[in-house]
Design a protein around this motif. Structure first.
Motif, PDB file in Angstrom:
ATOM      1  N   LEU A  77       0.828  -1.202   0.000  1.00  0.00           N
ATOM      2  CA  LEU A  77       0.000   0.000   0.000  1.00  0.00           C
ATOM      3  C   LEU A  77       0.867   1.259   0.000  1.00  0.00           C
ATOM      4  CD1 LEU A  77      -2.942   0.982   0.093  1.00  0.00           C
ATOM      5  CD2 LEU A  77      -2.751   1.062   2.584  1.00  0.00           C
ATOM      6  N   ALA A  78       2.015   1.179   0.695  1.00  0.00           N
ATOM      7  CA  ALA A  78       2.920   2.335   0.770  1.00  0.00           C
ATOM      8  C   ALA A  78       3.795   2.461  -0.477  1.00  0.00           C
ATOM      9  CB  ALA A  78       3.797   2.229   2.021  1.00  0.00           C
ATOM     10  N   LYS A  79       3.556   1.601  -1.457  1.00  0.00           N
ATOM     11  CA  LYS A  79       4.350   1.584  -2.698  1.00  0.00           C
ATOM     12  C   LYS A  79       5.834   1.338  -2.403  1.00  0.00           C
ATOM     13  CE  LYS A  79       1.259   4.297  -5.587  1.00  0.00           C
ATOM     14  NZ  LYS A  79       0.179   4.587  -4.607  1.00  0.00           N
ATOM     15  N   LEU A  80       6.088   0.447  -1.457  1.00  0.00           N
ATOM     16  CA  LEU A  80       7.472   0.074  -1.103  1.00  0.00           C
ATOM     17  C   LEU A  80       7.675  -1.416  -1.396  1.00  0.00           C
ATOM     18  CD1 LEU A  80       7.692   2.023   2.287  1.00  0.00           C
ATOM     19  CD2 LEU A  80       8.726   2.675   0.100  1.00  0.00           C
ATOM     20  N   ARG A  81       7.272  -1.814  -2.610  1.00  0.00           N
ATOM     21  CA  ARG A  81       7.305  -3.243  -2.953  1.00  0.00           C
ATOM     22  C   ARG A  81       8.708  -3.825  -2.914  1.00  0.00           C
ATOM     23  NH1 ARG A  81       3.714  -0.880  -6.157  1.00  0.00           N
ATOM     24  NH2 ARG A  81       1.568  -1.273  -5.522  1.00  0.00           N
TER      25      ARG A  81
ATOM     26  N   GLN B  53      20.599   4.585   4.251  1.00  0.00           N
ATOM     27  CA  GLN B  53      19.910   4.339   2.976  1.00  0.00           C
ATOM     28  C   GLN B  53      18.403   4.148   3.136  1.00  0.00           C
ATOM     29  OE1 GLN B  53      22.297   0.972   1.700  1.00  0.00           O
ATOM     30  NE2 GLN B  53      23.500   2.260   0.329  1.00  0.00           N
ATOM     31  N   PHE B  54      17.903   4.168   4.371  1.00  0.00           N
ATOM     32  CA  PHE B  54      16.464   3.982   4.566  1.00  0.00           C
ATOM     33  C   PHE B  54      15.832   5.375   4.668  1.00  0.00           C
ATOM     34  CE2 PHE B  54      12.562   2.510   6.675  1.00  0.00           C
ATOM     35  CZ  PHE B  54      12.303   1.347   5.973  1.00  0.00           C
ATOM     36  N   ARG B  55      15.070   5.746   3.644  1.00  0.00           N
ATOM     37  CA  ARG B  55      14.596   7.127   3.521  1.00  0.00           C
ATOM     38  C   ARG B  55      13.536   7.484   4.567  1.00  0.00           C
ATOM     39  NH1 ARG B  55      12.400   7.238  -2.458  1.00  0.00           N
ATOM     40  NH2 ARG B  55      11.235   5.544  -1.466  1.00  0.00           N
ATOM     41  N   PHE B  56      13.585   8.742   4.998  1.00  0.00           N
ATOM     42  CA  PHE B  56      12.565   9.216   5.936  1.00  0.00           C
ATOM     43  C   PHE B  56      11.160   9.018   5.367  1.00  0.00           C
ATOM     44  CE2 PHE B  56      14.693  12.424   9.067  1.00  0.00           C
ATOM     45  CZ  PHE B  56      15.582  11.443   9.457  1.00  0.00           C
ATOM     46  N   GLU B  57      10.999   9.233   4.051  1.00  0.00           N
ATOM     47  CA  GLU B  57       9.643   9.095   3.495  1.00  0.00           C
ATOM     48  C   GLU B  57       9.164   7.634   3.509  1.00  0.00           C
ATOM     49  OE1 GLU B  57      12.263  10.623   1.997  1.00  0.00           O
ATOM     50  OE2 GLU B  57      11.988  10.619  -0.170  1.00  0.00           O
ATOM     51  N   ASP B  58      10.103   6.692   3.617  1.00  0.00           N
ATOM     52  CA  ASP B  58       9.691   5.293   3.755  1.00  0.00           C
ATOM     53  C   ASP B  58       9.154   5.040   5.166  1.00  0.00           C
ATOM     54  OD1 ASP B  58      10.639   5.125   1.214  1.00  0.00           O
ATOM     55  OD2 ASP B  58      12.409   3.925   1.693  1.00  0.00           O
ATOM     56  N   VAL B  59       9.810   5.655   6.155  1.00  0.00           N
ATOM     57  CA  VAL B  59       9.333   5.520   7.539  1.00  0.00           C
ATOM     58  C   VAL B  59       7.925   6.105   7.654  1.00  0.00           C
ATOM     59  CG1 VAL B  59       9.774   6.093   9.959  1.00  0.00           C
ATOM     60  CG2 VAL B  59      11.705   5.729   8.395  1.00  0.00           C
ATOM     61  N   SER B  60       7.749   7.333   7.148  1.00  0.00           N
ATOM     62  CA  SER B  60       6.435   7.974   7.269  1.00  0.00           C
ATOM     63  C   SER B  60       5.415   7.311   6.353  1.00  0.00           C
ATOM     64  CB  SER B  60       6.533   9.472   6.963  1.00  0.00           C
ATOM     65  OG  SER B  60       6.969   9.698   5.644  1.00  0.00           O
ATOM     66  N   GLY B  61       5.872   6.800   5.199  1.00  0.00           N
ATOM     67  CA  GLY B  61       4.957   6.119   4.279  1.00  0.00           C
ATOM     68  C   GLY B  61       4.348   4.879   4.914  1.00  0.00           C
TER      69      GLY B  61
ATOM     70  N   PRO C 118      11.440  11.617  11.066  1.00  0.00           N
ATOM     71  CA  PRO C 118      11.108  10.685   9.990  1.00  0.00           C
ATOM     72  C   PRO C 118       9.691  10.111  10.102  1.00  0.00           C
ATOM     73  CG  PRO C 118      12.598   9.648  11.562  1.00  0.00           C
ATOM     74  CD  PRO C 118      12.448  11.074  11.986  1.00  0.00           C
ATOM     75  N   VAL C 119       9.158  10.058  11.321  1.00  0.00           N
ATOM     76  CA  VAL C 119       7.881   9.362  11.533  1.00  0.00           C
ATOM     77  C   VAL C 119       6.727  10.103  10.840  1.00  0.00           C
ATOM     78  CG1 VAL C 119       6.295   8.417  13.254  1.00  0.00           C
ATOM     79  CG2 VAL C 119       8.751   8.425  13.698  1.00  0.00           C
ATOM     80  N   CYS C 120       6.781  11.429  10.843  1.00  0.00           N
ATOM     81  CA  CYS C 120       5.704  12.207  10.194  1.00  0.00           C
ATOM     82  C   CYS C 120       6.228  12.963   8.979  1.00  0.00           C
ATOM     83  CB  CYS C 120       5.073  13.165  11.200  1.00  0.00           C
ATOM     84  SG  CYS C 120       6.189  14.469  11.778  1.00  0.00           S
TER      85      CYS C 120
END
Ligand SMILES: [Zn+2]
Length: 214
Positions: free
Chosen positions: A42-46, A60-68, A157-159
């Motif tokens: 759902l977060a488009k992090l396939r 290498q783990f992006r903030f937008e992945d955490v919030s996504g 990163p969370v929000c």
């Protein structure tokens, strides 16, 4: 050379792979592998499905992945359901994190364990903030009042890039709940997020009561 403000605004920030991995393992502990996979889809992090980041310090783990991931939880389970899951995932993050970072930070030492509880809370919070400031792009500043410690996340990163009407950094609150529980030898404390960048505040502020609930 030009200074492009839009490029500056798009600058990417990261957690180390190790912490991305911990977030996914902790989320899996709370909702199972299938649940995590559904959230990642759902977060488009396939690319992370059945392919968690390696256990290293590379950022290498992006903030937008955490919030996504947090945003996808809310889409799937609604605000209340997502809140409970994120708090539990945050608590599990601390349990995985202490195994990875405890020895590096020296808070598993006998000297730390022998400190009186008030000092242990203070030192524990300082060490945790130092861990984030040193190993990640998250920025934490600490404060203190008579009744509580103040955990202020200035780059969160969370929000990250989220918009919310209420504070929504439950993953961070969960981490602090479990930290306080661990440091105090099993006591619970009122821990509440009072301001949040996602609702337009300058920082995400989490208040940690100095007095245990029980
Ligand atoms: Zn936040």
């Amino acid at each position: 050379m030009t200074t492009d403000t839009s490029a500056a605004a798009e600058r990417a920030f990261y957690y180390p792979n190790k912490i991305g991995r911990i977030i996914l393992l902790a989320t899996e502990e709370v909702m199972g592998r299938n649940g995590v996979n559904a959230v990642l889809n759902l977060a488009k992090l396939r690319h992370l499905v059945n392919n968690y980041p390696p256990n290293n310090f590379d950022r290498q783990f992006r903030f937008e992945d955490v919030s996504g991931i947090q945003h996808a939880l809310e889409e799937m389970y609604g605000p209340r359901g997502a809140r409970g899951l994120a708090l539990r995932a945050g608590r599990a993050c601390f349990k995985y994190g202490i195994k990875e970072f405890g020895p590096v930070l020296g808070i598993s030492d006998l000297a730390f364990r022998l400190l009186p509880i008030g000092m242990k809370m203070k030192v524990g919070i300082e060490v945790l903030a130092e861990m984030f400031n040193k190993f990640t792009d998250q920025v934490v500043r600490l404060g203190e009042e008579e009744e509580c410690f103040i955990w202020m996340i200035e780059r969160c990163p969370v929000c990250w890039q989220r918009h919310a009407s209420e504070p929504c950094c439950y993953l961070a609150v969960g981490v602090l709940q479990e930290s306080a529980y661990w440091v105090s030898g099993g006591k619970n404390f009122a821990i509440e997020e009072t301001t949040c960048i996602a609702k337009g505040d300058a920082a995400c502020t989490i208040l940690i009561s100095k007095r245990p609930l029980d």
